[in-house]
Design a protein around this motif. Structure first.
Motif, PDB file in Angstrom:
ATOM      1  N   GLU A 140      17.683  49.090 -11.700  1.00 49.41           N
ATOM      2  CA  GLU A 140      17.870  50.142 -12.912  1.00 49.41           C
ATOM      3  C   GLU A 140      17.193  51.489 -12.388  1.00 49.41           C
ATOM      4  OE1 GLU A 140      16.139  47.760 -16.063  1.00 49.41           O
ATOM      5  OE2 GLU A 140      18.084  46.564 -16.321  1.00 49.41           O
ATOM      6  N   ASN A 184      19.392  53.362 -10.204  1.00 50.59           N
ATOM      7  CA  ASN A 184      20.710  54.088 -10.941  1.00 50.59           C
ATOM      8  C   ASN A 184      20.465  55.010 -11.885  1.00 50.59           C
ATOM      9  OD1 ASN A 184      22.825  52.270  -9.965  1.00 50.59           O
ATOM     10  ND2 ASN A 184      22.030  50.598 -11.285  1.00 50.59           N
ATOM     11  N   ARG A 185      19.181  55.063 -12.464  1.00 49.40           N
ATOM     12  CA  ARG A 185      18.567  56.087 -13.413  1.00 49.40           C
ATOM     13  C   ARG A 185      18.538  57.434 -12.473  1.00 49.40           C
ATOM     14  NH1 ARG A 185      14.669  59.162 -13.781  1.00 49.40           N
ATOM     15  NH2 ARG A 185      13.269  58.144 -12.668  1.00 49.40           N
ATOM     16  N   LEU A 236      20.081  58.116  -9.457  1.00 45.06           N
ATOM     17  CA  LEU A 236      21.429  58.738  -9.174  1.00 45.06           C
ATOM     18  C   LEU A 236      22.025  59.511 -10.206  1.00 45.06           C
ATOM     19  CD1 LEU A 236      22.647  55.297  -7.397  1.00 45.06           C
ATOM     20  CD2 LEU A 236      21.989  57.505  -6.275  1.00 45.06           C
ATOM     21  N   VAL A 237      22.074  59.159 -11.505  1.00 45.99           N
ATOM     22  CA  VAL A 237      22.696  59.584 -12.381  1.00 45.99           C
ATOM     23  C   VAL A 237      21.832  60.856 -12.904  1.00 45.99           C
ATOM     24  CG1 VAL A 237      23.134  59.901 -15.033  1.00 45.99           C
ATOM     25  CG2 VAL A 237      23.660  57.478 -13.589  1.00 45.99           C
ATOM     26  N   GLU A 238      20.534  60.978 -12.835  1.00 48.64           N
ATOM     27  CA  GLU A 238      19.755  62.183 -13.004  1.00 48.64           C
ATOM     28  C   GLU A 238      19.876  63.245 -12.338  1.00 48.64           C
ATOM     29  OE1 GLU A 238      15.044  63.340 -12.821  1.00 48.64           O
ATOM     30  OE2 GLU A 238      15.605  61.374 -13.654  1.00 48.64           O
ATOM     31  N   HIS A 239      19.930  62.937 -10.837  1.00 46.93           N
ATOM     32  CA  HIS A 239      20.158  63.950  -9.802  1.00 46.93           C
ATOM     33  C   HIS A 239      21.813  63.964  -9.386  1.00 46.93           C
ATOM     34  CE1 HIS A 239      15.947  64.567  -9.084  1.00 46.93           C
ATOM     35  NE2 HIS A 239      16.033  63.174  -9.462  1.00 46.93           N
ATOM     36  N   ARG A 240      22.757  63.351 -10.193  1.00 43.35           N
ATOM     37  CA  ARG A 240      24.071  63.472  -9.817  1.00 43.35           C
ATOM     38  C   ARG A 240      24.284  63.170  -8.458  1.00 43.35           C
ATOM     39  NH1 ARG A 240      25.104  69.102 -13.394  1.00 43.35           N
ATOM     40  NH2 ARG A 240      24.265  68.204 -15.286  1.00 43.35           N
ATOM     41  N   LYS A 285      26.232  61.175  -5.673  1.00 46.03           N
ATOM     42  CA  LYS A 285      27.627  60.295  -5.440  1.00 46.03           C
ATOM     43  C   LYS A 285      27.895  60.100  -4.018  1.00 46.03           C
ATOM     44  CE  LYS A 285      29.881  62.495  -9.271  1.00 46.03           C
ATOM     45  NZ  LYS A 285      29.933  61.937 -10.213  1.00 46.03           N
TER      46      LYS A 285
END
Length: 54
Positions: free
Chosen positions: A10, A13-14, A16-20, A22
């Protein structure tokens, strides 16, 4: 093989999303091309992820 806890997953994933962030996708294969995708993977010629779509 240890891949980490749910909490670690988790958190990853946080971040990855926060720093965009891909993944790098090298090549996309159709499901019917799965044998070719595996050969490509085995060749080691890829840089990044190999994706098989349905």
């Amino acid at each position: 093989m240890f891949v980490g806890s749910r909490v670690m997953f988790e958190e990853m994933n946080r971040v990855l999303v926060e720093h965009r962030i891909k993944p790098v996708i090298d090549r996309v294969f159709a499901f019917e091309e799965a044998p070719e995708a595996l050969k490509y993977l085995e060749s080691g010629a890829h840089f990044g992820k190999i994706v098989i779509t349905v």
